[in-house]
Motif scaffolding. Sequence first.
Motif, PDB file in Angstrom:
ATOM      1  N   PRO A 103      38.994   2.420  39.201  1.00  0.00           N
ATOM      2  CA  PRO A 103      39.098   3.703  38.486  1.00  0.00           C
ATOM      3  C   PRO A 103      37.742   4.413  38.394  1.00  0.00           C
ATOM      4  O   PRO A 103      37.140   4.507  37.333  1.00  0.00           O
ATOM      5  CB  PRO A 103      39.612   3.280  37.108  1.00  0.00           C
ATOM      6  N   VAL A 104      37.271   4.888  39.520  1.00  0.00           N
ATOM      7  CA  VAL A 104      35.998   5.616  39.588  1.00  0.00           C
ATOM      8  C   VAL A 104      36.263   6.996  40.173  1.00  0.00           C
ATOM      9  O   VAL A 104      37.359   7.293  40.642  1.00  0.00           O
ATOM     10  CB  VAL A 104      34.943   4.847  40.418  1.00  0.00           C
ATOM     11  N   SER A 105      35.245   7.825  40.189  1.00  0.00           N
ATOM     12  CA  SER A 105      35.381   9.192  40.694  1.00  0.00           C
ATOM     13  C   SER A 105      35.695   9.191  42.190  1.00  0.00           C
ATOM     14  O   SER A 105      35.331   8.252  42.911  1.00  0.00           O
ATOM     15  CB  SER A 105      34.093   9.973  40.448  1.00  0.00           C
ATOM     16  N   PRO A 106      36.348  10.253  42.675  1.00  0.00           N
ATOM     17  CA  PRO A 106      36.599  10.361  44.113  1.00  0.00           C
ATOM     18  C   PRO A 106      35.313  10.280  44.939  1.00  0.00           C
ATOM     19  O   PRO A 106      35.309   9.686  46.013  1.00  0.00           O
ATOM     20  CB  PRO A 106      37.271  11.726  44.257  1.00  0.00           C
ATOM     21  N   ALA A 142      25.583  20.085  48.537  1.00  0.00           N
ATOM     22  CA  ALA A 142      25.459  18.625  48.539  1.00  0.00           C
ATOM     23  C   ALA A 142      26.806  17.974  48.834  1.00  0.00           C
ATOM     24  O   ALA A 142      26.883  17.002  49.597  1.00  0.00           O
ATOM     25  CB  ALA A 142      24.909  18.137  47.202  1.00  0.00           C
ATOM     26  N   LEU A 143      27.871  18.513  48.253  1.00  0.00           N
ATOM     27  CA  LEU A 143      29.205  17.974  48.520  1.00  0.00           C
ATOM     28  C   LEU A 143      29.587  18.148  49.984  1.00  0.00           C
ATOM     29  O   LEU A 143      30.203  17.261  50.586  1.00  0.00           O
ATOM     30  CB  LEU A 143      30.240  18.641  47.618  1.00  0.00           C
ATOM     31  N   ARG A 144      29.213  19.274  50.574  1.00  0.00           N
ATOM     32  CA  ARG A 144      29.524  19.496  51.989  1.00  0.00           C
ATOM     33  C   ARG A 144      28.784  18.488  52.873  1.00  0.00           C
ATOM     34  O   ARG A 144      29.347  17.963  53.829  1.00  0.00           O
ATOM     35  CB  ARG A 144      29.210  20.933  52.388  1.00  0.00           C
ATOM     36  N   LEU A 145      27.546  18.193  52.529  1.00  0.00           N
ATOM     37  CA  LEU A 145      26.783  17.226  53.311  1.00  0.00           C
ATOM     38  C   LEU A 145      27.314  15.807  53.093  1.00  0.00           C
ATOM     39  O   LEU A 145      27.449  15.034  54.051  1.00  0.00           O
ATOM     40  CB  LEU A 145      25.299  17.319  52.947  1.00  0.00           C
ATOM     41  N   PRO A 148      35.131  18.386  51.893  1.00  0.00           N
ATOM     42  CA  PRO A 148      34.350  18.359  50.651  1.00  0.00           C
ATOM     43  C   PRO A 148      35.204  18.350  49.390  1.00  0.00           C
ATOM     44  O   PRO A 148      34.868  17.660  48.417  1.00  0.00           O
ATOM     45  CB  PRO A 148      33.506  19.635  50.730  1.00  0.00           C
ATOM     46  N   GLY A 149      36.310  19.053  49.389  1.00  0.00           N
ATOM     47  CA  GLY A 149      37.176  19.093  48.217  1.00  0.00           C
ATOM     48  C   GLY A 149      37.795  17.755  47.865  1.00  0.00           C
ATOM     49  O   GLY A 149      38.174  17.518  46.716  1.00  0.00           O
ATOM     50  N   GLN A 150      37.887  16.858  48.837  1.00  0.00           N
ATOM     51  CA  GLN A 150      38.440  15.524  48.593  1.00  0.00           C
ATOM     52  C   GLN A 150      37.523  14.699  47.693  1.00  0.00           C
ATOM     53  O   GLN A 150      37.960  13.720  47.105  1.00  0.00           O
ATOM     54  CB  GLN A 150      38.657  14.781  49.914  1.00  0.00           C
ATOM     55  N   LEU A 151      36.254  15.086  47.612  1.00  0.00           N
ATOM     56  CA  LEU A 151      35.277  14.317  46.849  1.00  0.00           C
ATOM     57  C   LEU A 151      35.334  14.603  45.353  1.00  0.00           C
ATOM     58  O   LEU A 151      34.576  14.020  44.586  1.00  0.00           O
ATOM     59  CB  LEU A 151      33.865  14.601  47.379  1.00  0.00           C
ATOM     60  N   LEU A 152      36.230  15.511  44.959  1.00  0.00           N
ATOM     61  CA  LEU A 152      36.364  15.886  43.551  1.00  0.00           C
ATOM     62  C   LEU A 152      37.809  15.736  43.093  1.00  0.00           C
ATOM     63  O   LEU A 152      38.731  15.937  43.878  1.00  0.00           O
ATOM     64  CB  LEU A 152      35.944  17.348  43.358  1.00  0.00           C
ATOM     65  N   LEU A 191      34.564  24.410  49.449  1.00  0.00           N
ATOM     66  CA  LEU A 191      34.835  22.978  49.326  1.00  0.00           C
ATOM     67  C   LEU A 191      36.110  22.559  50.032  1.00  0.00           C
ATOM     68  O   LEU A 191      36.283  21.384  50.367  1.00  0.00           O
ATOM     69  CB  LEU A 191      34.894  22.582  47.847  1.00  0.00           C
ATOM     70  N   ARG A 192      36.994  23.496  50.277  1.00  0.00           N
ATOM     71  CA  ARG A 192      38.246  23.172  50.985  1.00  0.00           C
ATOM     72  C   ARG A 192      38.083  23.241  52.503  1.00  0.00           C
ATOM     73  O   ARG A 192      39.014  22.971  53.241  1.00  0.00           O
ATOM     74  CB  ARG A 192      39.352  24.125  50.542  1.00  0.00           C
TER      75      ARG A 192
END
Length: 146
Positions: free
Chosen positions: A38-41, A93-96, A105-109, A125-126
């Motif tokens: 149960p951690v962040s994406p 940063a999310l894109r990288l 990138p959107g999958q990381l949130l 992000l999408r």
Amino acid sequence: MSGKGYQTLLECRRRGFLLRAHGFTVDQIAIVLSLDHPVSPLRLYRYAAGLTATQTVTAFNTLDSSGAASLRESRLYDYELWPEAGRRPPVWALRLLARIYGTAPGQLLSGEALAGYSGRDRDALRAAPGREVLTGSADQDLPVFS
């Protein structure tokens, strides 16, 4: 690196390796890992790629074409804790990180975290990833392209 976090990473590496052998994508591996962790994406995708924080930071700083905004492990951990704690990761940063993990990138949130960004940032992000997937193994110091 030692302790429970490293043991979790090693377990996730083993599972990720087996799942990749069966044709699972990094997105599917992250979903499977989320059932037990149960951690962040953002952290799940690092686990799905089998990368330590050090390996991720090294890859990030290597791929950052500007060279001006280096990432430190402590900042990566801050990003991985957000929105419950830590610091909100910027879109660039999310894109990288998405390039490193081989996802969008959107999958990381989480959906809730994504909603906290502006409409323009959500669109960015999408966007589709570059699909450069880095994978780590227990005997690697640095990530390699697979």
